[in-house]
Structure formats: C-alpha cells, structure tokens
Design an enzyme around this catalytic site. Sequence first.
Site, PDB file in Angstrom:
ATOM      1  N   ARG A   1     -14.726  12.625   7.824  1.00 18.70           N
ATOM      2  CA  ARG A   1     -13.546  13.249   8.050  1.00 18.70           C
ATOM      3  C   ARG A   1     -13.400  14.351   6.905  1.00 18.70           C
ATOM      4  NH1 ARG A   1      -9.676   8.523   8.179  1.00 18.70           N
ATOM      5  NH2 ARG A   1      -8.217  10.084   8.165  1.00 18.70           N
TER       6      ARG A   1
ATOM      7  N   SER B   1      -8.038   3.857   9.248  1.00 15.66           N
ATOM      8  CA  SER B   1      -8.737   3.413   7.856  1.00 15.66           C
ATOM      9  C   SER B   1      -8.034   2.651   6.680  1.00 15.66           C
ATOM     10  CB  SER B   1      -8.768   4.710   7.465  1.00 15.66           C
ATOM     11  OG  SER B   1      -9.091   5.090   6.276  1.00 15.66           O
TER      12      SER B   1
ATOM     13  N   HIS C   1       0.927  -1.075  -0.051  1.00 12.78           N
ATOM     14  CA  HIS C   1      -0.075  -0.086   0.251  1.00 12.78           C
ATOM     15  C   HIS C   1       0.920   1.139  -0.074  1.00 12.78           C
ATOM     16  CE1 HIS C   1      -3.489   2.501   0.768  1.00 12.78           C
ATOM     17  NE2 HIS C   1      -2.774   3.449   1.539  1.00 12.78           N
TER      18      HIS C   1
ATOM     19  N   ASP D   1     -15.293   2.384   7.485  1.00 11.37           N
ATOM     20  CA  ASP D   1     -14.441   3.273   7.131  1.00 11.37           C
ATOM     21  C   ASP D   1     -15.122   4.498   5.979  1.00 11.37           C
ATOM     22  OD1 ASP D   1     -11.610   4.502   6.947  1.00 11.37           O
ATOM     23  OD2 ASP D   1     -11.881   3.627   4.850  1.00 11.37           O
TER      24      ASP D   1
HETATM   25  N1  URA Z   1      -6.314   6.725   2.835  1.00 15.40           N
HETATM   26  C1  URA Z   1      -7.232   6.222   3.535  1.00 15.40           C
HETATM   27  O1  URA Z   1      -7.513   5.169   2.876  1.00 15.40           O
HETATM   28  N2  URA Z   1      -7.627   6.670   4.672  1.00 15.40           N
HETATM   29  C2  URA Z   1      -7.075   7.609   5.099  1.00 15.40           C
HETATM   30  O2  URA Z   1      -7.483   8.221   6.224  1.00 15.40           O
HETATM   31  C3  URA Z   1      -6.263   8.498   4.543  1.00 15.40           C
HETATM   32  C4  URA Z   1      -5.822   8.064   3.380  1.00 15.40           C
END
Ligand code: URA
Length: 440
Positions: free
Chosen positions: A184, A199, A98, A177
């Site tokens: 957010r 997240s 990632h 999420d």
């Molecule tokens: N990428 C995500 O998947 N979540 C976040 O909070 C920030 C970047």
Amino acid sequence: MSAPEVSGGDAGAVEPHDAVDVIRAKRDGGTVPEDALRWMIDAYTRGYVADSQMAAFAMAVLLNGMTRDEIRVMTDAMIASGERMSFASLGKPTVDKHSTGGVGDKITLPLAPLVAAFGVAVPQLSGRGLGHTGGTLDKLESIPGWRAALSNDELFAQLADVGAVICAAGTGLAPADKKLYALRDVTGTVEAIPLIASSIMSKKIAEGTDSLVLDVKFGSGAFMRDVVKARELARTMVALGTDSGVATTALLTDMNTPLGLAIGNANEVRESVEVLAGGGPADVVELTIALAREMLALAGKPDADVEAALRDGRAMDAWRRMIRAQDGDPDAPLPAPNETHTVTATSAGYVTQMEALPFGIAAWRLGAGRARAQDPVLHAAGIDLHVKPGDEVVAGQPLFALLGEDGSRFERALDALDGAWKIGTDAPARTPLVLERITA
Ligand code: URA
C-alpha cells in the site's frame, strides 16, 4: 510460570478462487463473498496472488470502500495469517492502547505504568518510528541498557510481576498485514479507511488483549488530517474490535499542535518522567489521565483514582520496575545534545500557532527520526518548546530550541519550520484536546 499461549498460522481450508473475479467484484462496487476474501488474503500471503493483483484490489477498496462485514472478514483473515497470543492464564485483565501517531506523542510511556499501578496488565507491543512521527521503542532506547526485544516467556513473566510491558512486537503477528502495508505504501493506497482499520486491528486483536483504547488523532501532525475521516476511522475500528470480542473505545484527539514541550526521544522520556512525578505539561497530563480512565473502565475499575497514583508515586514505582525489568537504568543520565540553537520571538504578542507537522519534520531532520527502517536515530536530537499556543511573549523571548549532535542539521530543520509558528495580537481561542469519545 507458563508462557502466553501462542496459536495460529493456520487460515484453515480455503477453497481456491480467481483473484481477477475478486478484483472485479470490488471494482464494480459489489461485496466480496467471505470465502473469496479469506482466500485472497491467504493466497497473497503465500505468494500465489501477485503484488499487482493485490494492488488493484487495494485501489478498488480505496475507491469503493468495504462493508462492515467485509472489513471484519479481512481483519480475521489477516489475523489467521500468523500467530495469536492469549494472556487468559495471567489471571488479571489485560488492556492495551493504540495511538494513530503524532508529534510529541509520548503518552504510552507514562500511561502503561500508570494503568499497571491498579493491578491491570498492559501488554504494549510497539514499533519504531518512520518519518515525522516518533516510535515508542526509539524513545525508550534513550535509557541506558533498556532492551526492546523480549521473548514470549519474558513478556508473560513481566506482565505477571510488574503489569506493564512496552516491547517490540514480534514478526509472527499478522504477517499478511506486513506484506500488504508495504504494498500500500508504494501504490497510493495507504489512505483507505477499511485497510487502515483492518491493518491496525489485526495486529491488536492477534496480540490477545481483552480490551483496547484507541487514540485516533486528527489535524496537521496526524495520519488523518481531516476530523471527519478520523471519526470514520475511529468508528470503524471500534466496531471491528467489538465484533471480534475485544472491548474497544476510542478518543478523538487534536494533533494540530505538538503534544507537550518535548519532541524527540531522550527529551520525551524526560517529560514522561515529569508526568510520572506528578508534574509535566498540562496537555500530556490531560491525555494520559483521559486514556488511563478509559483503559481502567474497560478493565472493570471505573472508580480508580488515576490522579492520586500520579501524585503519590505509585505510577512512578511501576515505571521504575518496568524499566529495570528490561535491563534499563531509570536513574542513569539520558543522552544530552552537544549543540542547541534557540529561536526567539520577533515581536511581542500571543503565540497563535505552532503547527505539528513542520515541528515533526524539523525534529526528524535533526536526527530524532529515521527515513529508512534500517537507519539509526540520534537519541539526544529533537526540539524543546518553551512556549505553546495561547502563551503571551515579549520580543526576544525564547520560543523553542533545536537540539543536535552538532550544528550541521540546524539549517534544514529551520527551513521546515518556516511559517510553522505565528505570533499575533490576540490570544487564540482554546480548542479541546479530547474532542469526542466513541463507543460501540
Ligand atoms: N498503521 C498501521 O499499522 N496500518 C495502517 O494501515 C496505517 C497505520
């Protein structure tokens, strides 16, 4: 061939709590008890806790932080809100990567087939881009016929056969999420490290990979500009992965300058294919190799000769099979721009700076990225760099070219690039691309 096991969507029996008590506990710098935190996430996902209450909680987390244990519980509760995949029956190790995102970051494209060439399964569930950082799926959709959406059965069959899959992440992973991230975004709470970590990691852990390598970027084009914050994020995510039984390491990498020479979609695919053919820009090759080594070490193959697989065509073979398996034609011509505009050096000297963020914004304004989730992208749009910081140039030498469907977007792109590149009399000091390796 059996499908991956999919389970979940069950947060278990969660005793009711009072959202205001949970908010107050965090507001006053305390820790939230495990059952209360699990309830908060579950009740929010079900619509019982209001957006206003969750926004207040997120702000309290941003201001007062969370303990390692709280972050683990929060992540676990978000995983429990949706389905959980398992590739245990595949019979080979699974490893994922990632990246926190950057300008010109196409590393997933050469990396997934390179790692798969060693008999490791790489389930790379990806997203589309929003804003100045591009999305892996948008880049691959430049390839005629290529399809991002796979069923779970197709995903599993391709992992068993080819080893590498880059496809769209299903909506069933960590739905809590999805809701919280959108909240957010509009409440100034994206930047909270515990919330970013939970997240990202809830989605990656729910995906069911055995191990995970994180590319956490710092600098102008990165989500975390500040290296100290990026390091804290990396450490938090490595701890979370480890606590959840996913072997996790991170590389802290520089995103002050765009990666490689191509920023866009089709041009980034072209550059990735150059890397798979044993060429490509030095920085893209360096990061691809560094991440591949990390992934293969976690998958139990620390001695894999990664460079050889790029040189001898094994990684390219895996790429071609991966693209064909998703109905793409690896030999088809990629979309090309109708118009280009070249910017040249105004004086002789050394390129001392090409700042990632303005180049990312310019590529976005050219149409390579989107402003709203539903917008299309222009696959041929973007920027081709001809030089990088450290290169010596003469006056009039091409520095970079804007690529567009027509010339109508060039002026706004050039506005974004005002002051983004500099030429000086002295060569700039070299800085490392990979700054640190972070382990549990
Ligand atoms: N990428 C995500 O998947 N979540 C976040 O909070 C920030 C970047």
